[in-house]
Design a protein around this motif. Structure first.
Motif, short mmCIF file in Angstrom:
data_model
loop_
_atom_site.label_atom_id
_atom_site.label_comp_id
_atom_site.label_asym_id
_atom_site.label_seq_id
_atom_site.Cartn_x
_atom_site.Cartn_y
_atom_site.Cartn_z
N THR A 116 1.11 -1.22 0.01
CA THR A 116 0.04 0.00 -0.05
C THR A 116 0.64 1.27 -0.04
N LEU A 117 0.65 2.19 -0.98
CA LEU A 117 1.57 3.29 -0.99
C LEU A 117 1.19 4.52 0.28
N PHE B 232 1.87 -4.64 -13.40
CA PHE B 232 1.50 -4.26 -12.06
C PHE B 232 -0.13 -4.45 -12.01
N GLN B 233 -0.55 -5.07 -10.75
CA GLN B 233 -1.94 -4.99 -10.45
C GLN B 233 -1.98 -3.83 -9.42
N ARG C 240 4.38 -6.79 -7.08
CA ARG C 240 3.51 -7.05 -8.48
C ARG C 240 2.05 -6.23 -7.71
N TYR C 241 1.44 -6.70 -6.60
CA TYR C 241 0.47 -5.98 -6.38
C TYR C 241 0.43 -4.93 -5.34
N TRP C 242 -0.15 -3.80 -5.88
CA TRP C 242 -0.30 -2.36 -5.26
C TRP C 242 -1.55 -1.96 -4.83
N MET C 243 -1.54 -1.23 -3.75
CA MET C 243 -2.92 -0.33 -3.67
C MET C 243 -2.33 1.14 -3.40
N THR C 244 -3.35 2.09 -3.52
CA THR C 244 -2.87 3.47 -3.51
C THR C 244 -2.96 4.13 -2.06
N ASP D 202 -7.26 -2.14 -11.10
CA ASP D 202 -7.17 -3.39 -11.70
C ASP D 202 -8.03 -4.33 -10.68
N TYR D 203 -8.01 -4.10 -9.48
CA TYR D 203 -8.80 -4.87 -8.48
C TYR D 203 -9.37 -4.16 -7.42
N ILE D 204 -10.25 -4.86 -6.61
CA ILE D 204 -10.86 -4.13 -5.33
C ILE D 204 -9.94 -4.86 -4.28
N GLY D 205 -9.45 -4.00 -3.47
CA GLY D 205 -8.92 -4.61 -2.17
C GLY D 205 -9.83 -4.08 -1.06
N PHE D 206 -10.14 -4.78 -0.09
CA PHE D 206 -10.89 -4.49 1.00
C PHE D 206 -10.36 -4.97 2.37
N SER D 207 -10.96 -4.47 3.20
CA SER D 207 -10.99 -4.80 4.70
C SER D 207 -12.31 -5.16 4.92
N TYR D 208 -12.41 -6.20 5.92
CA TYR D 208 -13.77 -6.70 6.41
C TYR D 208 -13.55 -7.12 7.77
#
Ligand code: BG6
Length: 479
Positions: free
Chosen positions: A127-128, A231-232, A169-173, A305-311
């Motif tokens: 995560t950035l 990159f995703q 490879r996997y990033w989140m902003t 590219d995808y939805i990362g989420f907390s639950y």
């Protein structure tokens, strides 16, 4: 049961400021997490104007991962994870945030960490911006209410994308970008570096800051894809289904509006445009928002590219008597207790079925792969004489949630990249600053006042999760 795809990412999640420590080492600058004191469930963390020696700041040392990561990575490898979600502390790479050139020592720290992980077959998921920006950007520019932050963030993103393009490879902003919709002081600070002034319209400030963040996020997505087309790059939202308290249509509509208010951020990141209701609402509210036509082009060109989420939980909303048609959803006031499910010691409602609901809802709305990047139970643990923690309550929570996750994949056909439970090594709570609100499968000996040996011990949940991973989610048994 199960049937998760081969290569499914089983991991654990943390954030730099909640575990690294080393807050002033290697040229790191002060971040907003460094000026937050410890609180409790009833007493909010204080934000001090400077570092005040009379206060205790739990993030300064955190769990000292900065020095101990080699032994921690070994514990992670023994657990069997193949993904490790963390964040890059922006203030380690750009101590003030507005420099043109990065701090080499900060970059080198993450090179070493990522290399250590990769050597053990663990993929970093990064995560950035996870609830921290350089504090200088708050004092000099007013945080994300200033358009200049877009340029600073994009510079940061470009530097780390280039540097780690062959390692990550996997990033989140932005972590839980939608958290600030609750409009409490803590969330506006941690999400956007905004300390609201007396009389300032918090809602307007939030919409402006969020807009700049969304533009910055979309630019980062475009730049990231240019740097490495593989990159995703994902969104990261706090997913809390908001159920209607009853079948009264007024409650049902209120829950719909609550979902709109909480998830429009992801609408913009995934679809590239603001939903109509929100554009109309912002106009009717006479907010003075700096949203340009070229910003709107950027949003459209930089979808995720995808939805990362907390639950962690669901919530339940109830309409008021004689509510006007243009009512405003106010999370702090409109939530009621759901009598059908239990809650944690911190009052978070435990609802494993809500995870299946959430996955279906997100899948229908966005049609993108999903990534569960946080899930877990914050609880008080007891370390016994043999240095064991019998945390069956945590195992049960995780088991129930993984079970529902597998139903959503196997029966409902949801495309899921991975599962990284939160704080799988104990760390500092973001909300309260406590150590005693533990999520970990690895116990860290430290208390709320900062005392302890910092030694690590495996809890019962560690051994249970090890078995779950080894069976790719087939074996969730607890005996
Ligand atoms: C999420 C955050 O909101 O929940 C994490 O992304 C946070 O940073 C986690 O730690 C749990 O919340 P808390 O307040 O219990 O630490």
């Amino acid at each position: 049961m199960a049937k998760l795809k081969k290569g499914f990412l089983w991991g654990g999640a943390v954030a730099a400021h909640q575990m690294e420590g080393g807050w002033d080492l290697g040229g790191k600058g002060i971040s907003i997490a460094d000026i937050m004191t410890a609180g409790t469930n009833d007493q909010a963390r204080q934000i001090t104007a400077n570092i005040d020696q009379n206060h205790y700041y739990p993030n300064h040392e955190a769990i000292d991962f900065y020095h101990r990561y080699p032994e921690d990575v070994q514990l992670f490898a023994d657990l069997g994870i193949n993904a490790f979600r963390t964040s890059i502390a922006w203030s380690r790479v750009f101590p003030n945030g507005d420099e043109a050139e990065p701090n080499e020592a900060g970059l080198a720290f993450y090179d070493d960490l990522f290399d250590a992980l990769l050597k053990k077959g663990i993929e970093p998921v990064v995560t950035l911006s996870h609830f921290e920006i350089p504090y200088h950007l708050v004092t000099k520019y007013g945080g994300w209410r200033n358009r200049k932050l877009i340029g600073f963030f994009v510079n940061f993103a470009r530097v780390v994308f280039n540097r780690y393009k062959d390692k990550v490879r996997y990033w989140m902003t932005f972590n839980e970008i939608n958290n600030q919709s609750a409009l409490n002081d803590g969330s506006i600070l941690t999400n956007s570096g905004i300390i609201t002034a007396t009389g300032e319209n918090k809602e307007e400030a939030m919409y402006q800051a969020a807009h700049y963040e969304l533009v910055a996020s979309a630019l980062a997505v475009q730049i990231g894809h240019q740097i490495n087309p593989n990159f995703q790059i994902g969104a990261m939202i706090a997913m809390v289904p908001l159920y209607p308290a009853t079948s009264d249509p007024k409650d049902v509509f209120k829950s719909q509006r609550a979902m709109q208010a909480r998830y429009w951020f992801a609408d913009v990141q995934a679809k590239g445009k603001y939903p109509n209701w929100l554009t109309k609402y912002q106009k009717d509210s006479n907010f003075h928002l700096d949203i340009t036509l070229s910003d709107l082009d950027v949003l459209l060109a930089g979808t995720v590219d995808y939805i990362g989420f907390s639950y962690y939980m669901s919530m339940t909303v109830k309409s008021k008597k004689d509510e006007p048609i243009n009512f405003k959803y106010e999370e702090q006031k409109d939530i009621v207790r759901n009598p059908t499910i239990p809650e944690s010691e911190w009052g978070w409602q435990i609802d494993s079925r809500g995870l299946r609901f959430a996955m279906n809802w997100l899948n229908d709305r966005y049609g993108l792969p999903l990534f569960i990047v946080e899930n877990g139970l914050g609880a008080v643990d007891q370390l016994d004489d043999q240095h064991r923690v019998h945390d069956n309550y945590r195992i049960n929570y995780l088991k129930d949630h993984i079970h529902q996750m597998e139903i959503a994949v196997d029966f409902d056909g949801v495309d899921l990249i991975g599962y990284t439970p939160w704080g799988f090594i104990d760390l500092v709570s973001a909300g309260t600053g406590q150590m005693s609100k533990r999520y970990g499968m690895i116990y860290v000996d430290k208390d709320d006042a900062g005392h302890g040996t910092l030694k690590r011990y495996k809890k019962d949940s560690y051994f249970w999760y090890q078995k779950v991973i080894a069976s790719n989610g087939e074996d969730l048994s607890t005996d």
